[in-house]
Design an enzyme around this catalytic site. Structure first.
Site, short mmCIF file in Angstrom:
data_model
loop_
_atom_site.label_atom_id
_atom_site.label_comp_id
_atom_site.label_asym_id
_atom_site.label_seq_id
_atom_site.Cartn_x
_atom_site.Cartn_y
_atom_site.Cartn_z
N ASP A 79 0.81 -1.22 0.00
CA ASP A 79 0.00 0.00 0.00
C ASP A 79 0.84 1.28 0.00
OD1 ASP A 79 -2.69 0.97 0.01
OD2 ASP A 79 -2.44 1.58 2.09
N GLY A 97 -8.57 5.92 4.69
CA GLY A 97 -8.89 6.66 5.91
C GLY A 97 -10.19 6.24 6.56
N ASN A 112 -10.24 0.71 3.32
CA ASN A 112 -8.94 0.60 3.97
C ASN A 112 -9.01 1.04 5.43
OD1 ASN A 112 -8.03 -0.05 1.40
ND2 ASN A 112 -6.28 1.34 1.49
#
Length: 288
Positions: free
Chosen positions: A84, A212, A233
């Site tokens: 990521d 977020g 995520n």
């Protein structure tokens, strides 16, 4: 069980009108907690290792990747491995031999033209090796080392028309978009622009990703999935659960020196957090 491809998990979730959650791995205990939470929830999940986590481990990807792969293969839950927020091309190229099925290549700090060029090259490289590539357009602030960013400031959110062109020009497999969330939030107070999510889903042919998500309340996540988000995520929420459990144990027993005594409840707290988020993203259709 064998590792599952990120693209496969996202495609299945998208086809069923739900999302798949991706959780940040920093330590072995993070990976173990994600696997345990997925098993408890009876749901798939993605273990993702960020470039910042690799830096924490001395810039060495192989050890933490090998640990995550071993945990995933020992689990009964369908789990994928994702790299990521990769800005380094060298780190991108290290993904393939370590078993990653997907990479989020982050050129969002570059100008639009340079972003397109760098991302298109990352996509070309990835597709030649069967790696699914995610990118970001818009500004999802809050990453470590970045100045504070108002998620509601003008020009921050992703423009649907620009996103459609970007997806076509780069050939990305998924797109992280800015719709009101921010990284590193410890309070779940974010308010998302659900109308914008729906417009992005209509304009962009590839799956949408919400970064977020730790700061997004459950009902906001459910609505976001219903509006078109396919990958959610989560990172800070696990760290918050871990730290809260460690702090509580040390406060209760200040003389403890064996880390297993306080890391075990911390790992359990992360697993419970994982299971809770998986319940939200997989229950979004029914609103459960």
């Amino acid at each position: 069980m064998p590792l599952v491809g990120t693209g496969e998990l996202v495609a299945e979730a998208r086809a069923e009108g739900r999302a798949v959650a991706a959780f940040n791995v920093i330590t072995l205990e993070h990976a173990e907690a994600i696997a345990a939470g997925a098993e408890a929830a009876g749901a798939p999940a993605i273990l993702q290792i960020s470039e910042n986590a690799v830096k924490f481990h001395g810039g060495r990807l192989a050890p933490i990747a090998a640990a995550a792969v071993a945990v995933a293969r020992a689990s009964s839950a369908p789990l994928a491995l994702h790299l990521d927020h990769v800005e380094s091309v060298d780190l991108l190229h290290a993904a393939h031999p370590e078993g990653f099925s997907s990479v989020m290549f982050d050129a969002s700090k570059l100008s639009y033209g340079d972003n397109v060029k760098a991302t298109a090259e990352a996509v070309r490289w990835g597709h030649e090796r069967g790696i699914w590539i995610e990118a970001e357009l818009g500004k999802v602030g809050g990453k470590d080392g970045e100045p504070p960013l108002d998620a509601h400031a003008p020009g921050v959110r992703t423009d649907p028309a620009e996103a459609a062109v970007y997806a076509e020009e780069t050939g990305v497999d998924a797109l992280a978009v800015a719709v009101g969330s921010s990284h590193a939030m410890t309070a779940r107070t974010a308010s998302l622009d659900h109308e914008l999510i729906a417009r992005l889903r209509e304009a962009v042919p590839v799956p949408l990703v919400l970064h977020g998500s730790s700061g997004v309340p459950d009902e906001e996540i459910r609505r976001a999935v219903a509006a078109g988000m396919a990958k959610i995520n989560v990172g800070t929420a696990l760290n918050t659960a871990f730290t809260r459990a460690v702090r509580a144990h040390l406060d209760a027993d200040p003389k403890v020196v064996d880390p297993r005594k306080y890391v075990r409840p911390a790992r359990d707290a992360m697993a419970a957090t994982v299971a809770d988020f998986l319940g939200v993203v997989n229950g979004a259709v029914s609103g459960s």
